[in-house]
Design a protein around this motif. Structure first.
Motif, mmCIF file in Angstrom:
data_model
loop_
_atom_site.group_PDB
_atom_site.id
_atom_site.type_symbol
_atom_site.label_atom_id
_atom_site.label_comp_id
_atom_site.label_asym_id
_atom_site.label_seq_id
_atom_site.Cartn_x
_atom_site.Cartn_y
_atom_site.Cartn_z
ATOM 1 N N TYR A 199 9.044 -3.789 -46.202
ATOM 2 C CA TYR A 199 9.424 -5.068 -45.101
ATOM 3 C C TYR A 199 9.835 -6.265 -46.028
ATOM 4 N N SER A 200 11.070 -6.771 -45.689
ATOM 5 C CA SER A 200 11.624 -8.036 -46.142
ATOM 6 C C SER A 200 11.792 -8.903 -45.133
ATOM 7 N N THR A 201 11.238 -10.140 -45.539
ATOM 8 C CA THR A 201 11.209 -11.287 -44.544
ATOM 9 C C THR A 201 12.854 -11.758 -44.396
ATOM 10 N N ASP A 202 13.522 -11.399 -45.677
ATOM 11 C CA ASP A 202 15.028 -11.902 -45.705
ATOM 12 C C ASP A 202 15.674 -11.033 -45.033
ATOM 13 N N ASN A 203 15.567 -9.715 -44.840
ATOM 14 C CA ASN A 203 16.368 -8.928 -44.124
ATOM 15 C C ASN A 203 15.885 -9.020 -42.945
ATOM 16 N N ALA A 204 14.711 -9.379 -42.430
ATOM 17 C CA ALA A 204 14.400 -9.488 -41.030
ATOM 18 C C ALA A 204 15.054 -10.749 -40.358
ATOM 19 N N THR A 205 15.044 -11.747 -41.281
ATOM 20 C CA THR A 205 15.737 -13.054 -40.831
ATOM 21 C C THR A 205 17.182 -12.827 -40.609
ATOM 22 N N MET A 206 18.026 -12.145 -41.336
ATOM 23 C CA MET A 206 19.421 -11.752 -41.259
ATOM 24 C C MET A 206 19.812 -11.130 -40.009
ATOM 25 N N ASN A 207 18.748 -9.984 -39.844
ATOM 26 C CA ASN A 207 19.148 -9.235 -38.740
ATOM 27 C C ASN A 207 18.827 -10.124 -37.480
ATOM 28 N N ALA A 208 17.881 -10.805 -37.236
ATOM 29 C CA ALA A 208 17.437 -11.627 -35.994
ATOM 30 C C ALA A 208 18.580 -12.554 -35.732
ATOM 31 N N ILE A 209 19.028 -13.338 -36.898
ATOM 32 C CA ILE A 209 20.132 -14.291 -36.904
ATOM 33 C C ILE A 209 21.553 -13.506 -36.263
ATOM 34 N N GLU A 210 21.593 -12.304 -36.991
ATOM 35 C CA GLU A 210 22.964 -11.438 -36.580
ATOM 36 C C GLU A 210 23.061 -11.125 -35.066
ATOM 37 N N LYS A 211 21.763 -10.796 -34.660
ATOM 38 C CA LYS A 211 21.741 -10.464 -33.264
ATOM 39 C C LYS A 211 21.708 -11.623 -32.193
#
Length: 534
Positions: A476-488
C-alpha cells in the motif's frame, strides 16, 4: 494558446513558497530573457524571410536584379499596419511606440516618416557608408510620399541589406514598453484607429501563435522548435482574413476599445484605467531601472483595481492577474515592434516596383498577397521565443522531479527505491530525447500529463505517466492512494489545481487524511483469523 499553456504548466512546477509568487517574478524573468534572445535573432530572420520571399523559388526577382523604376508614390496605409503614423512621437503613446531620442548612430526611420509630414523638405536616406538609398517627400495634397532615387544601388539585394543594416532596430526597452502599453492600454488621447489596429494585430497573432502544424517526424523539441510548423501548409492566407471571428476574444477587443482593464481571472472585474499609470510609466523611464518601472506600473494598476472593487477581491489576485497579462503580451509586443512602418516600408516598395502597381494597395490586402512571407516571419520569431522559454521552464521541471525523488527516498519506502528511481530517470530521459515534434505531442504526451498529475506544494510522488509503468510494485502506498483519490475527485468536476494562481489546499487535505489513516493502521491495527482463513 501555446504560450499560455506552457505558463500554466510552469506555475505548477515553480516552488510556491517563493515570496514573490504574486509577481510571477520567475516566469516573468524567463519570458523577458526569452524575448531578449529572440530579439537578437529576429533581425536576421526578418532579412532572410524577405529575401527568401522575393529572390527564391517563385519570388518576384533575382537578388542581382536592379530596381525596375527610379521613383514611385506610396501611401501610409500601404505600409503602416498599426496606424502608428497617426500618433505623434511627442505624445505619451508615441514615446512608447517610436524610437528613443538618444543618438545610436542608426536611422530612426519611423520618426523620419512622421516628421516628413510637416517639414515640407525631402529626406534622403543614407546608409552607414553614406550612400543614398532613396529620398522621400510628403505630398500633402495627394496624401502620399513621393519616393525617388531608388536606382541609386545597382542590386535589389543591396537595397534590402543596406537598408536593414542602417535603420535602428527595436531594442529590448521597446519591447517591454509595448508590452506595458498592450497590458494597460494608453492614456485615452490616442486615435481610436490605433485601438482598432491593435485588435486586428491581436486577431492575426492569436491565429498564428495557436498554429501547431501537421504531425511530422523530424527533430525533438529540445533541438529545433521551428520544425514544428509544416512548411507545406497551404491555407496560410486564411490567417490574414481579419474579418474571420474564429478564436477571437471579443470581450478583450471590446475592453480595449472602451479603454477599460478587464481582469478575467478576477470574476471579469473591470475598471476604467486612470491616465496617470501610463503617464507615470513614461515619465519615470530612465529615472528608475527598467524592471522596477515595470513592476511599479503593474502594481499601481493592481492596487487601483483592488480599491475600486471595494476590497472584495484580494490584492494579490489582482497582482497575479495583471502580471500574467503582461507576461502573455511579451511575444505580442515583440512582433508588433517588428511590424512597424520602417520594417514594412521596403517590402511595400519592392512589391509595388516589381508588379508595377501605380494605385494604392491597402496594407491588409498586401499582407494577404504576401501571406507566406508574413506567416513565416511571425511564426519563426514566435517559435524561437517558445524554444527559449521552454528551455528555462524545463530546468524547473527537472528540479521539481529531483525534489520529488528525494522526498520519496526519505519516506522510508525502501522497497520502492529501485522502481521509482528508474521511473524518474525514464521521465527525465523522455524530456530530453522523446521526439516531441508538434504541439499535440508537447501537451498530450508530457506537459498536460504532468500538469494534471502534480500541483504546487502537493507531494505526489509518481506522475500518472510513470504510475502506468509501475504495476509490478507491491504494498500500500499513501502516494498512490492520494493520486487515485485526487484523480477521482478531479473527474467528478471538483478543482484540485491552483485557484487564481494560488495554492489549492484540497489536495493537501486529502493527502493528510490518507497519511493519518495509514499511520493509525501501521501503528495500531492487527489481524485476527482462524487456521482455515489463514
Amino acid at each position: 494558446d501555446i504560450f499560455g499553456d506552457i505558463i500554466e504548466m510552469a506555475q505548477t512546477m515553480i516552488d510556491s513558497n517563493d515570496n514573490n509568487r504574486a509577481n510571477n517574478s520567475k516566469i516573468r524573468k524567463y519570458a523577458q530573457d526569452a524575448v531578449k534572445t529572440t530579439l537578437h535573432a529576429s533581425k536576421q530572420i526578418v532579412i532572410d524571410t524577405i529575401k527568401e520571399s522575393f529572390f527564391s523559388g517563385d519570388g518576384y526577382c533575382g537578388s542581382d536584379t536592379p530596381m525596375p523604376s527610379n521613383s514611385l508614390t506610396i501611401s501610409p496605409k500601404e505600409f503602416d499596419f498599426l496606424n502608428m503614423l497617426t500618433v505623434s512621437p511627442s505624445s505619451i503613446v508615441g514615446k512608447i511606440m517610436y524610437e528613443n531620442d538618444e543618438n545610436t548612430g542608426y536611422v530612426k526611420m519611423n520618426k523620419h516618416f512622421f516628421e516628413n509630414f510637416d517639414s515640407g523638405e525631402p529626406y534622403s536616406f543614407e546608409d552607414l557608408k553614406g550612400d543614398i538609398l532613396f529620398t522621400i517627400q510628403w505630398d500633402s495634397s495627394n496624401q502620399v510620399y513621393t519616393v525617388t532615387d531608388l536606382q541609386s544601388v545597382t542590386k535589389t539585394q543591396d537595397f534590402l541589406t543596406n537598408y536593414f543594416s542602417s535603420i535602428e532596430y527595436p531594442d529590448i526597452r521597446n519591447i517591454f514598453k509595448n508590452a506595458i502599453l498592450y497590458t494597460i492600454y494608453g492614456d485615452g488621447e490616442q486615435p481610436k484607429i490605433l485601438n482598432i489596429s491593435t485588435n486586428e494585430l491581436e486577431r492575426l497573432l492569436q491565429k498564428v501563435f495557436s498554429f501547431c502544424g501537421k504531425h511530422k517526424t523530424t527533430k525533438p523539441l529540445n533541438q529545433n522548435a521551428l520544425d514544428l510548423v509544416d512548411e507545406t501548409y497551404e491555407d496560410i492566407d486564411s490567417f490574414f482574413n481579419f474579418e474571420d471571428p474564429e478564436g477571437i476574444d471579443f470581450d478583450e477587443e471590446d475592453a480595449r476599445i472602451r479603454q477599460v482593464l478587464k481582469f478575467t481571472d478576477c470574476d471579469n472585474f473591470e475598471i476604467e484605467l486612470p491616465k496617470t499609470h501610463i503617464q507615470d510609466f513614461v515619465y519615470f523611464e530612465g529615472k528608475y531601472q527598467n524592471d522596477d518601472n515595470i513592476i511599479n506600473t503593474l502594481n499601481k494598476a493592481a492596487k487601483n483595481a483592488y480599491e475600486n472593487s471595494e476590497k472584495n477581491i484580494d490584492l494579490q489576485n489582482f497582482q497575479i492577474s495583471i502580471y500574467l497579462m503582461y507576461i502573455k503580451k511579451l511575444p505580442r509586443a515583440l512582433i508588433s515592434s517588428i511590424l512597424s512602418p520602417k520594417i514594412f516600408f521596403p517590402i511595400t516598395v519592392m512589391y509595388k516596383s516589381f508588379i508595377n502597381a501605380v494605385n494604392d494597395i491597402d496594407i491588409k490586402d498586401l499582407m494577404k498577397r504576401l501571406s507566406k512571407l508574413f506567416f513565416q516571419l511571425i511564426r519563426k520569431i514566435f517559435w524561437v521565443f517558445i524554444k527559449e522559454f521552454w528551455g528555462f521552464v524545463k530546468k524547473d521541471l527537472l528540479n521539481f522531479l529531483k525534489k520529488q525523488a528525494q522526498r520519496i527516498f526519505s519516506n522510508k519506502l525502501k522497497r520502492y527505491k529501485a522502481v521509482i528511481s528508474s521511473l524518474i530517470s525514464l521521465l527525465t530521459k523522455l524530456l530530453d530525447l522523446l521526439p516531441i515534434d508538434n504541439c499535440e505531442s508537447i501537451f498530450k504526451t508530457i506537459l498536460n500529463v504532468i500538469n494534471s498529475a502534480l500541483s504546487a506544494k502537493v507531494s505526489i510522488s509518481i506522475p500518472s505517466i510513470l504510475l502506468a509503468l509501475a504495476d509490478k510494485s507491491s504494498g500500500y502506498s499513501t502516494d498512490n492512494a492520494t493520486m487515485n483519490a485526487i484523480e477521482k475527485i478531479s473527474a467528478a468536476g471538483i478543482p484540485v489545481g491552483p485557484l487564481y494562481g494560488r495554492e489549492n489546499k484540497l489536495p493537501s487535505l486529502i493527502k493528510s487524511i490518507i497519511e493519518g489513516n495509514a499511520e493509525e493502521i501501521d501503528m495500531n491495527s492487527y489481524m485476527l483469523g482462524t487456521n482455515k482463513e489463514l
